[in-house]
Design an enzyme around this catalytic site. Structure first.
Site, PDB file in Angstrom:
ATOM      1  N   PHE A 257       0.821  -1.226   0.000  1.00  0.00           N
ATOM      2  CA  PHE A 257       0.000   0.000   0.000  1.00  0.00           C
ATOM      3  C   PHE A 257       0.850   1.269   0.000  1.00  0.00           C
ATOM      4  CE2 PHE A 257      -2.411  -3.342   2.252  1.00  0.00           C
ATOM      5  CZ  PHE A 257      -3.355  -3.562   1.266  1.00  0.00           C
ATOM      6  N   ARG A 258       1.965   1.200  -0.666  1.00  0.00           N
ATOM      7  CA  ARG A 258       2.890   2.345  -0.776  1.00  0.00           C
ATOM      8  C   ARG A 258       3.415   2.810   0.585  1.00  0.00           C
ATOM      9  NH1 ARG A 258      -0.038   3.471  -5.611  1.00  0.00           N
ATOM     10  NH2 ARG A 258       1.389   2.760  -7.211  1.00  0.00           N
ATOM     11  N   LEU A 259       3.321   1.943   1.582  1.00  0.00           N
ATOM     12  CA  LEU A 259       3.897   2.289   2.887  1.00  0.00           C
ATOM     13  C   LEU A 259       5.332   1.779   2.908  1.00  0.00           C
ATOM     14  CD1 LEU A 259       0.773   1.542   5.095  1.00  0.00           C
ATOM     15  CD2 LEU A 259       1.623   3.742   4.245  1.00  0.00           C
ATOM     16  N   HIS A 260       6.133   2.408   2.097  1.00  0.00           N
ATOM     17  CA  HIS A 260       7.515   1.968   1.915  1.00  0.00           C
ATOM     18  C   HIS A 260       8.375   2.294   3.134  1.00  0.00           C
ATOM     19  CE1 HIS A 260       5.898   1.962  -2.075  1.00  0.00           C
ATOM     20  NE2 HIS A 260       5.869   3.279  -2.148  1.00  0.00           N
TER      21      HIS A 260
END
Ligand SMILES: Cc1cc2nc3c(=O)[nH]c(=O)nc-3n(C[C@H](O)[C@H](O)[C@H](O)COP(=O)(O)O)c2cc1C
Length: 203
Positions: free
Chosen positions: A181-184
Site C-alpha cells: 500500500f505504498r507504505l515503503h
C-alpha cells in the site's frame, strides 16, 4: 546479517555495509543485465540539472567509482559543481538507493589500471569518441575508430588524458524498500562528525 527489512534495530551503523549487501543481492538475484547501472545527476554551470545512466565500477569505504570522458557534458558539469547524486533502482527487488555527495578525480594510477582492464575495442573507442560533441555521421565515427586503430597498431593503447574516473564521496545515502500500500520503508544515513546519523522518513 540479513539484507532485507529496514528496521532500526537491524541496520548496520555504516551505510556502505548496507549498500554492499543490497548490491550483492542485486547482482545475485535481480536478473538485471546491469545491476550496477545508476543515474548520475549533475548541475551545469547555468544551474540546469541533467541526468544519464552510467555503470558503477567500485564501491567501498572511500566512495563510489565510475569512469567517463572528462570533456563530456557530465565532465564539464562536474568541473563546475563537484556535488552530484547517484540513483540506483533495482525494480525486481523493489529497491532504490539515493546517494548524494562530492566527486573527486580518481588517481591516474587507478584510472590507468581500470583502463588497461577494458577490452581493446573499448580502449580504442575512448580515443575515437569526443563524447557529447556533435557528430556529423556514423561514418565519421567509424573513420575515427579506424584512425585510432592505425595509430596504435601493435602497441598498447594508453589511457587518453580526457578519459578518467570519479569517486563520489557520500554525504548522505537513502535506502528505499517497497512496502504494501505504498507504505515503503525509507532510511537515510547522513554523515556527521563521528559517523552516520540514521533517520527514518515518511514514504
Ligand atoms: C546501461 C548504460 C551504461 C552506461 N555506462 C556508461 C559509463 O559507464 N560511462 C559513460 O561515460 N557513459 C555510459 N553510458 C552512456 C551515458 O548514459 C551517456 O550517454 C554518456 O556518458 C554521455 O553523457 P553526457 O553527455 O551527459 O556526458 C551508459 C549508458 C547506458 C544506457
Amino acid at each position: 546479517m540479513t539484507d532485507w527489512g529496514l528496521g532500526e534495530d537491524t541496520l548496520p551503523p555504516d551505510p556502505m555495509t548496507l549498500f554492499a549487501l543490497w548490491f550483492e543481492r542485486a547482482e545475485r538475484e535481480s536478473g538485471l543485465e546491469n545491476p550496477n547501472a545508476f543515474l548520475l545527476s549533475t548541475v551545469a554551470a547555468d544551474g540546469a540539472p541533467d541526468g544519464r545512466v552510467l555503470l558503477l565500477k567500485g564501491a567501498d569505504e572511500s566512495g563510489f567509482v565510475f569512469y567517463t570522458n572528462k570533456e563530456s557534458t557530465k565532465g564539464r558539469a562536474l568541473r563546475h559543481e563537484t556535488r552530484a547524486a547517484m540513483t540506483f533502482y533495482w525494480d525486481p527487488l523493489g529497491r532504490q538507493v539515493r546517494v548524494r555527495g562530492e566527486t573527486t578525480d580518481v588517481t591516474d594510477e587507478e584510472a590507468d589500471a581500470y583502463f588497461e582492464s577494458r577490452p581493446l575495442g573499448s580502449r580504442i573507442g575512448a580515443w575515437a569518441s569526443r563524447q557529447s560533441q556533435p557528430l556529423d555521421s556514423r561514418n565519421a565515427l567509424e573513420e575515427a575508430v579506424r584512425a585510432a586503430e592505425e595509430r596504435f597498431a601493435g602497441e598498447t593503447v594508453p589511457r587518453p588524458a580526457h578519459w578518467g574516473g570519479y569517486r563520489l564521496v557520500p554525504s548522505s545515502i537513502e535506502f528505499w524498500q517497497a512496502g504494501p500500500f505504498r507504505l515503503h520503508d525509507r532510511m537515510r544515513y547522513d554523515r556527521v562528525a563521528d559517523g552516520w546519523r540514521i533517520t527514518r522518513l515518511y514514504p
